[in-house]
Design an enzyme around this catalytic site. Structure first.
Site, PDB file in Angstrom:
ATOM      1  N   HIS A   1      16.052 -20.608 -12.529  1.00 26.28           N
ATOM      2  CA  HIS A   1      15.737 -21.789 -11.962  1.00 26.28           C
ATOM      3  C   HIS A   1      15.933 -22.812 -13.034  1.00 26.28           C
ATOM      4  CE1 HIS A   1      12.138 -19.941  -9.327  1.00 26.28           C
ATOM      5  NE2 HIS A   1      13.219 -19.890  -8.831  1.00 26.28           N
TER       6      HIS A   1
ATOM      7  N   ASP B   1       4.184  -7.132 -53.150  1.00 25.99           N
ATOM      8  CA  ASP B   1       4.138  -5.766 -52.511  1.00 25.99           C
ATOM      9  C   ASP B   1       2.931  -5.273 -52.269  1.00 25.99           C
ATOM     10  OD1 ASP B   1       5.558  -3.638 -51.317  1.00 25.99           O
ATOM     11  OD2 ASP B   1       6.356  -2.941 -53.019  1.00 25.99           O
TER      12      ASP B   1
ATOM     13  N   GLY C   1      11.892 -14.134 -13.084  1.00 28.03           N
ATOM     14  CA  GLY C   1      11.075 -13.233 -12.785  1.00 28.03           C
ATOM     15  C   GLY C   1      11.383 -12.436 -11.692  1.00 28.03           C
ATOM     16  N   SER C   2      12.236 -12.803 -10.673  1.00 24.17           N
ATOM     17  CA  SER C   2      12.807 -12.040  -9.650  1.00 24.17           C
ATOM     18  C   SER C   2      14.313 -11.630  -9.748  1.00 24.17           C
ATOM     19  CB  SER C   2      12.751 -12.707  -8.431  1.00 24.17           C
ATOM     20  OG  SER C   2      13.144 -12.118  -7.309  1.00 24.17           O
TER      21      SER C   2
ATOM     22  N   ASP D   1     -18.726 -41.468 -34.368  1.00 23.43           N
ATOM     23  CA  ASP D   1     -17.710 -40.846 -33.292  1.00 23.43           C
ATOM     24  C   ASP D   1     -18.142 -39.384 -33.250  1.00 23.43           C
ATOM     25  OD1 ASP D   1     -15.310 -43.187 -34.593  1.00 23.43           O
ATOM     26  OD2 ASP D   1     -16.389 -43.233 -32.473  1.00 23.43           O
TER      27      ASP D   1
ATOM     28  N   LYS E   1       7.370 -12.737 -53.210  1.00 18.94           N
ATOM     29  CA  LYS E   1       6.833 -12.003 -52.275  1.00 18.94           C
ATOM     30  C   LYS E   1       6.337 -10.900 -52.881  1.00 18.94           C
ATOM     31  CE  LYS E   1       8.156  -9.498 -47.855  1.00 18.94           C
ATOM     32  NZ  LYS E   1       7.119  -8.670 -48.115  1.00 18.94           N
TER      33      LYS E   1
ATOM     34  N   LYS F   1      -0.132 -16.729  -3.705  1.00 20.68           N
ATOM     35  CA  LYS F   1       0.327 -15.531  -3.012  1.00 20.68           C
ATOM     36  C   LYS F   1      -0.635 -14.189  -3.632  1.00 20.68           C
ATOM     37  CE  LYS F   1       4.648 -12.854  -1.429  1.00 20.68           C
ATOM     38  NZ  LYS F   1       6.289 -13.017  -1.670  1.00 20.68           N
TER      39      LYS F   1
ATOM     40  N   HIS G   1     -17.810 -44.439 -38.887  1.00 18.25           N
ATOM     41  CA  HIS G   1     -16.981 -45.231 -38.826  1.00 18.25           C
ATOM     42  C   HIS G   1     -17.292 -46.803 -38.934  1.00 18.25           C
ATOM     43  CE1 HIS G   1     -13.385 -46.573 -35.845  1.00 18.25           C
ATOM     44  NE2 HIS G   1     -13.319 -47.112 -37.106  1.00 18.25           N
TER      45      HIS G   1
ATOM     46  N   HIS H   1     -20.897 -47.247 -36.677  1.00 21.47           N
ATOM     47  CA  HIS H   1     -21.104 -46.379 -35.472  1.00 21.47           C
ATOM     48  C   HIS H   1     -20.686 -44.978 -35.830  1.00 21.47           C
ATOM     49  CE1 HIS H   1     -17.109 -47.442 -34.318  1.00 21.47           C
ATOM     50  NE2 HIS H   1     -17.293 -46.207 -33.526  1.00 21.47           N
TER      51      HIS H   1
END
Length: 823
Positions: free
Chosen positions: A184, A521, A179-180, A346, A519, A59, A338, A344
């Site tokens: 849903h 500061d 949203g309208s 990868d 914590k 739309k 590997h 080989h």
């Protein structure tokens, strides 16, 4: 009106020409086309699982949505014409002829659709099957549409009724605010029933609820019956009908979104429809609630990988989701050695949340004259970037695997049969920088054969802009914040964003699952050490390397190049962090001032996490593993102001008491098994403060009187909320004279004509000087009043490391009008 020049951009290896990026698509908010494109680019990882494999009806609003007085015309578009050749197509048969639809399987496709003005994307409840026709539905949908006199609250009530019926029969629906006007509900199906059968069940459920609740529920489409009730529209399960796609924008007058929600969010009395910036922030914090529907109904890109391995029988990573984990930074690669039945290599390239993988028996060619065979294998999870280990006998790929080289890469071309890219290996690694091409020669998909070719010459000249530099168009503050969050929708910054903690209490973080840290500061920084060069960047991406020259010693303090996370602190005479002292270092720019301040106010860098070591990302490793790496990474006797404070060996309550005794700000608790999530505020980290502090945005000031005439007397501050900047009071205590002089010059340049706050008491507004709300500071206070104003606030200082978009309500006692309204 001119809309600016077109831009050629690169979106995950696809080149797109974007135009009219300054065009305003939503006049009521100022959201431009560039910002709309940025939204779809950023939400793509969450949206793609819900639209992949489905035909998309668009739309389109070519000229934007307009205004209520002058709405612009929209039109539906089904048939796909004049689109890039790389966009996936599928044909659907209609009574008026066949129509070709786009199928969105990549972020680049969503960006192209947005470029074409497709604001709304609609999809059915089925996917195309292996034969190219419509399959059986893989999800059931109910559209709860309120009639006149009913609203979102009534829709939420009916949604819970539907859930109570579906849950006992093994269907767990997920709500989506549309949203309208309504809601849903989506429930996953196993694909065993036809659309007709699913529609019949949905119709019967709607009629049953209507019979039980005739005053609230209606199942008939007749509008005359819907007053004050909620229509349960069951008909969108019809194979010929479509529903707005989850995470699609809506063509309303504001940029609302069909937003998947949690049931807890649906219980919120303040439930509302969400807009684009709300959705981006919520997905970043708590992920996608609807992913369970996509995973139950469709095979994600890692389904093959998961089906070939048994958890517990192999040390290989076993991701919880089959849809991958997108990365916000530069795309990464790994080459692994590997030792299986035959040696080989990868080669794995990150793309769309997974590692596209090829087995290359002879490895990368040494020169352009030799091509090596490469066989494409199943997609691997991102965790494989750092996987090393021994896969046991009897398991797929049995043998030892080590990382040969790893780093980042740049895509020049990515097509189904040809990939051209440049690898940049880690510093000192065996690969270096090499430009390669993969050319498909036989087969398709897994087990297809390719040639790995080393290009003779490097690409010359500038390439297209990255992803959506389109989003660099003029923007609203909110949209600019969106672009800062996602390096995929803005010019790249190689520095990751720091992981953030949520506020909480000691009671939330008890037990052995949590590690406790102090914590600090100070100022949060991400630091990168690359070949002896140090770079320090704050959480809002400001480079502060020159501001703290003594921290150049970080390079000698680390045993390898790395990206680390930490806090810059200034210590008082007793060795305690002092934010006021640090203020004397934070706002300097002249070298002479910086040198003088560094001599009088030294700083330290406390490190507490590591994101990368020697070019290898560590963010997907658990906290305990990262902590071990960090402690080994830092030289304990380094002659630099850098350290790793120890983990606190106390329970949370005792740790808080000790923090108070030591004069610290509080504690941070971290889940031991959690990954590092750059840029995400996660409940895997919880901060518990001893005193109440709050970051605030300056919106005005009041001038002094008497001896303070001509000077700032107090600052008027606020906290951002979803509704706007909410007034938090005036603060004068703690303002130092030198700081007010500096502030006066800064605020004069931000002078505004009107209050930026939602509301201000008349007494405070009478003599106020208003400014644009762009400067962040921090206050401490006693409590929040019932009106949402900070009681007895004291100014702690400016926070140049933060932007207004970073500020969040921290909660606390007596939070008044702020309660439940934090951004």
């Amino acid at each position: 009106m001119a809309q600016g020049p077109a831009q050629l951009v690169d979106v995950d290896g696809r080149r797109l020409r974007l135009t009219s990026l300054d065009k305003v698509m939503y006049p009521e908010t100022g959201m431009t086309k560039g910002e709309m494109i940025a939204y779809y680019a950023e939400i793509a990882p969450a949206m793609l699982p819900h639209v992949a494999g489905r035909p998309i009806t668009r739309k389109r609003w070519v000229n934007g949505v307009g205004t209520p007085g002058h709405p612009e015309q929209a039109f539906f578009e089904k048939n796909l014409e004049h689109a890039p050749e790389w966009i996936r197509r599928a044909v659907q048969h209609h009574s008026d002829g066949d129509k070709t639809y786009p199928v969105a399987d990549s972020r680049a496709t969503l960006v192209w659709l947005a470029q074409m003005g497709a604001i709304e994307l609609h999809v059915p409840q089925w996917r195309f099957d292996a034969s190219g026709g419509p399959g059986n539905p893989d999800r059931m949908v109910f559209d709860l549409d309120p009639g006149e006199g009913a609203g979102l609250g009534e829709c939420a009530e009916v949604a819970r009724m539907v859930r109570d019926i579906l849950h006992p029969i093994g269907l767990d629906p997920v709500p989506v605010t549309s949203g309208s006007k309504g809601i849903h509900l989506y429930a996953p199906l196993d694909g065993a029933q036809t659309s007709e059968q699913v529609s019949a069940v949905a119709h019967e459920l709607a009629r049953a609820l209507e019979a039980d609740h005739p005053d609230l529920v209606v199942s008939s489409m007749r509008k005359t019956l819907r007053g004050g009730k909620v229509l349960i529209d069951w008909s969108q399960n019809n194979a010929k009908k479509t529903t707005i796609a989850p995470y699609s924008l809506r063509g309303r007058f504001r940029p609302t979104v069909a937003a998947p929600r949690t049931w807890a969010e649906l219980d919120d009395p303040g439930l509302r429809q969400l807009e684009a910036d709300d959705v981006i922030a919520m997905v970043a914090e708590r992920g996608d609630p609807m992913l369970v529907v996509a995973e139950a109904s469709a095979a994600g890109p890692l389904s093959t990988y998961l089906s070939m391995r048994t958890a517990g029988s192999t040390p290989e990573p076993m991701p919880e989701s089959a849809w991958g984990v997108p990365n916000d930074g530069d795309p990464r690669f790994v080459i692994q050695e590997h030792h299986a039945r035959r040696l080989h290599f990868d080669l794995r390239l990150e793309r769309e949340g997974v590692l596209k993988s090829w087995a290359v028996p002879k490895g990368v060619p040494d020169d352009a004259g030799t091509n090596h065979l490469a066989v494409q294998t199943e997609d691997h999870p991102m965790e494989y970037l750092v996987f090393e280990g021994s896969i046991p006998e009897g398991q797929y790929g049995a043998g030892s695997m080590t990382v040969w080289d790893t780093g980042t890469y740049e895509t020049e071309k990515w097509r189904d049969d040809e990939v051209i890219f440049t690898l940049r290996g880690r510093v000192g690694g065996p690969l270096g920088r090499v430009r390669l091409a993969l050319i498909r020669t036989q087969g398709d998909g897994e087990r297809s054969q390719w040639l790995l070719h080393r290009m003779k010459e490097q690409r010359a000249g500038p390439g297209p802009q990255h992803a959506t530099d389109a989003a660099a168009a003029p923007a609203t503050t909110a949209a600019r914040a969106t672009r800062r969050r996602d390096p995929g929708t803005a010019p790249r910054d190689p520095m990751p964003k720091p992981m953030l903690a949520v506020p909480g209490s000691a009671g939330l973080v008890g037990g052995g699952d949590w590690a406790i840290e102090w914590k600090w500061d100070g100022i949060r920084v991400i630091a990168r050490v690359d070949d002896g060069v140090v770079r320090l960047v704050t959480r809002n991406a400001i480079d502060r390397t020159a501001t703290y020259p003594e921290l150049a010693g970080l390079a000698s303090a680390l045993r390898a190049d790395a990206v680390v996370d930490g806090e810059i602190v200034a210590l008082d005479e007793e060795g305690r962090p002092d934010f006021g002292l640090l203020q004397r270092r934070m706002n300097l720019g002249r070298p002479r001032e910086i040198a003088a301040a560094a001599a009088s106010v030294p700083v330290r860098l406390h490190l507490f996490d590591v994101l990368e070591v020697a070019g290898t990302p560590t963010v997907d490793e658990p906290y305990d593993r990262r902590r071990e790496r960090l402690e080994r990474l830092v030289r304990p006797s380094a002659d630099a102001p850098v350290d790793v404070p120890p983990v606190v060996d106390l329970d949370p309550e005792a740790a808080l008491e000790e923090a108070e005794r030591l004069g610290l700000e509080g504690i941070v608790a971290k889940r031991r098994g959690s990954r590092y999530s750059p840029g995400v505020r996660s409940d895997d980290w919880v901060k518990v403060k001893l005193s109440q502090t709050q970051e605030v945005v300056i919106g005005g000031y009041r001038m002094g009187e008497g001896t303070r005439i001509g000077r700032i007397r107090s600052l008027l501050v606020g906290v951002p909320t979803p509704d706007g900047l909410r007034y938090a009071g005036r603060v004068g205590s703690g303002l130092r004279e030198r700081e007010t002089e500096r502030l006066q010059g800064v605020l004069d340049e931000l002078a505004g004509d009107a209050s930026p706050f939602l509301d201000v008491p008349e007494a405070d507004a009478a003599d106020a000087v208003w400014v644009r709300p762009e400067i962040v500071g921090e206050i401490e206070f006693g409590e929040w009043t019932r009106t949402g104003v900070a009681r007895h606030p004291r100014w702690r200082g400016l926070r140049p490391d933060k932007s207004p978009d970073d500020v969040r309500f921290e909660g606390g006692t007596g939070s008044g009008d702020f309660a439940g309204r934090g951004p």
